[in-house]
Enzyme design. Structure first.
Site, mmCIF file in Angstrom:
data_model
loop_
_atom_site.group_PDB
_atom_site.id
_atom_site.type_symbol
_atom_site.label_atom_id
_atom_site.label_comp_id
_atom_site.label_asym_id
_atom_site.label_seq_id
_atom_site.Cartn_x
_atom_site.Cartn_y
_atom_site.Cartn_z
ATOM 1 N N ASP A 1 9.444 2.758 -0.904
ATOM 2 C CA ASP A 1 8.468 3.445 -0.055
ATOM 3 C C ASP A 1 8.757 3.061 1.395
ATOM 4 O O ASP A 1 8.428 1.968 1.839
ATOM 5 C CB ASP A 1 7.037 3.046 -0.450
ATOM 6 C CG ASP A 1 5.994 3.747 0.416
ATOM 7 O OD1 ASP A 1 6.390 4.465 1.363
ATOM 8 O OD2 ASP A 1 4.795 3.575 0.140
ATOM 9 N N TYR B 1 0.859 -1.184 0.000
ATOM 10 C CA TYR B 1 0.000 0.000 0.000
ATOM 11 C C TYR B 1 0.894 1.232 0.000
ATOM 12 O O TYR B 1 1.884 1.290 0.741
ATOM 13 C CB TYR B 1 -0.893 -0.009 1.252
ATOM 14 C CG TYR B 1 -1.745 1.228 1.419
ATOM 15 C CD1 TYR B 1 -2.815 1.484 0.561
ATOM 16 C CD2 TYR B 1 -1.489 2.150 2.442
ATOM 17 C CE1 TYR B 1 -3.613 2.616 0.718
ATOM 18 C CE2 TYR B 1 -2.285 3.281 2.608
ATOM 19 C CZ TYR B 1 -3.337 3.513 1.745
ATOM 20 O OH TYR B 1 -4.121 4.640 1.904
ATOM 21 N N LYS C 1 5.267 9.078 8.681
ATOM 22 C CA LYS C 1 5.120 8.514 10.030
ATOM 23 C C LYS C 1 6.193 9.009 11.014
ATOM 24 O O LYS C 1 6.051 10.093 11.554
ATOM 25 C CB LYS C 1 5.050 6.993 9.953
ATOM 26 C CG LYS C 1 3.862 6.573 9.040
ATOM 27 C CD LYS C 1 3.429 5.153 9.213
ATOM 28 C CE LYS C 1 2.415 4.745 8.169
ATOM 29 N NZ LYS C 1 1.090 4.496 8.640
HETATM 30 N N1 PLP Z 1 3.134 4.242 2.128
HETATM 31 C C1 PLP Z 1 3.125 3.322 3.098
HETATM 32 C C2 PLP Z 1 4.141 2.224 3.075
HETATM 33 C C3 PLP Z 1 2.176 3.370 4.109
HETATM 34 O O1 PLP Z 1 2.174 2.429 5.069
HETATM 35 C C4 PLP Z 1 1.230 4.421 4.087
HETATM 36 C C5 PLP Z 1 0.202 4.499 5.128
HETATM 37 O O2 PLP Z 1 0.053 3.682 5.990
HETATM 38 C C6 PLP Z 1 1.279 5.361 3.060
HETATM 39 C C7 PLP Z 1 2.249 5.243 2.092
HETATM 40 C C8 PLP Z 1 0.291 6.478 3.020
HETATM 41 O O3 PLP Z 1 0.587 7.381 4.046
HETATM 42 P P1 PLP Z 1 -0.547 8.375 4.596
HETATM 43 O O4 PLP Z 1 -1.542 7.543 5.311
HETATM 44 O O5 PLP Z 1 0.222 9.309 5.487
HETATM 45 O O6 PLP Z 1 -1.122 9.066 3.412
#
Ligand code: PLP
Length: 435
Positions: A242, A144, A270
């Protein structure tokens, strides 16, 4: 356990907020029961509106590596607030935070700060497409990356096909540019590259969670990441790690401590915001310099680099950098927890797989090791739902889906881990007795 306030709050919220929540997973849809409405957090603990207390293994889905209300972070944010909440103009703090990230993460030479992980990955992909001059991208099933259109795509009729929208409202014309490969399966990635070269625009970038945390915790193997790097070189595609979840979480260097592969770009979120809305994307100069105002790729944000968020994040990163032993401490707790959970499950003949990477941990109720999303889907989600509900009743707050990751924070100690293992053992006993 009394839940009157949470039940009433949820009903009232549903009148004015869609589904009663501002992010779908919070609704407890996959485990049932009532989402707890939270009054406050303190260190390792959460307090709900009915004054129930929980050991919190969610930690706001990862950001709070120091637990709730860390005194240093709190005082930095409060100090910043006194000087103004937002300026829409550059501050010295933003440069300091960018330097902190760049000094730790290899291959990231320039950064842009944004407000969410979704923005970070969306912008990174736009930039990578511009740099490579190719529209197709590859993502992995079960990873995700936030909810931008190009990334809300699931595998077509099988892996290595052009993707289908995984949400109504995502145009097929856009999702057709996203190919979906199987995690830890290099042949499926090669097939995507070849399909795109033959029938599409060619692959401009590959985005991956090098430590996947969104299908449960499923780390990529070193060999797989090495082979992925090679394929990206062969097909001139930008490799994006990511690390929104794993960055500064799994280790100070995120996934880079677990593999010898460097991406061309990386995304963070995060932990770098310490619980405030802050994320970032970065990479090599030659890619990042295509971004406006230096280059033509547009990206902007009214609140980007917000001084409160940057102050909180900077404090967290400075503390982590000054004391890297924190990661050993967290990892030892994660090891103890996952070992204890597995032994307890074994005692009751409940099949369970466990993993950890630094302070991230995961478990699946299934027989075999989980290497990709197909494996993860074999886990017993009904058993997970039962376990989740019972653990809550015993004061342990776990992520409300089998396909999420758990987080340890520095405010936890042996006591919280022992209490959790004890609670799990009781749950397994009750479950096997059909209670
Ligand atoms: N990328 C990863 C690996 C994530 O775990 C998340 C969210 O949990 C995101 C992107 C998206 O981040 P946000 O919820 O701050 O938009």
């Amino acid at each position: 356990m009394e839940l009157i306030h949470s039940i009433n709050d949820f009903n009232e919220a549903k009148q004015v907020i869609v589904g009663g929540v501002n992010s779908p997973v919070r609704a407890f849809g996959s485990v049932g029961g009532t989402p707890r409405f939270i009054k406050k957090g303190a260190g390792a603990y959460l307090y709900d509106e009915d004054d129930n207390v929980y050991i919190d293994f969610v930690q706001s889905w990862g950001p709070l590596i120091f637990g709730h209300c860390d005194k240093d972070i709190e005082s930095n944010v409060l100090h910043a607030a006194k000087n103004g909440l937002s300026f829409g103009a550059p501050t010295e703090l933003e440069t300091t935070l960018a330097k902190e990230i760049i000094s730790v993460y290899d291959n990231v030479e320039k950064i842009r700060l944004v407000n969410s992980g979704t923005e970070a990955t969306m912008s990174a992909i736009r930039l990578a497409r511009a740099y490579s001059g190719k529209d197709d991208i590859i993502k992995f099933e079960g990873c995700y990356h936030g909810h931008s259109d190009s990334l809300l795509v699931s595998a077509g009729s099988g892996c290595a096909t052009f993707g289908n929208p995984s949400s109504p409202g995502v145009p097929k014309d856009l999702s057709k540019h996203t190919l979906v490969a199987r995690y830890n399966d290099i042949d499926s990635v090669r097939a995507c590259f070849e399909t795109s070269a033959k029938n599409g625009s060619g692959v401009g970038c590959v985005i991956i969670e090098p430590i996947a945390g969104n299908m449960g915790l499923v780390p990529a193997s070193k060999e797989f990441l090495r082979a992925l790097r090679k394929l990206c070189n062969e097909f001139s595609a930008v490799l994006i790690f990511d690390e929104v979840m794993s960055g500064f979480r799994a280790s100070l260097k995120g996934a880079l401590s677990f593999c010898d592969v460097l991406p061309d770009m990386a995304t963070f979120g995060k932990v770098i915001g310490a619980g405030m809305p802050l994320a970032a994307f970065g990479g090599k100069d030659e890619i990042m310099n295509l971004l406006s105002p230096v280059g033509g790729v547009y990206q902007a944000g009214t609140l980007s680099g917000n001084p409160l968020a940057v102050s909180g994040g900077l404090c967290a990163l400075s503390k982590l950098k000054a004391n890297p032993k924190i990661y050993t401490y967290l990892e030892n707790l994660a090891r103890k927890l996952t070992t204890g959970l597995k032994e307890s499950a074994n005692e009751y003949k409940i099949p369970m797989q466990t993993t950890f990477r630094g302070s991230m941990f995961g478990f699946f109720f299934c027989e075999n090791e989980v290497k990709n999303f197909d494996d993860a889907k074999k886990a017993d989600t009904a058993l997970f739902a039962k376990f989740h509900q019972k653990m809550l009743e015993k004061g342990v707050y776990l992520a409300c889906s089998q396909f999420e990751t758990g987080f340890i924070c520095t405010s936890m100690g042996e006591k919280e881990i022992d209490t959790t293992i004890c609670a799990a053992k009781e749950c397994f006993a009750e479950i096997t007795q059909g209670l």
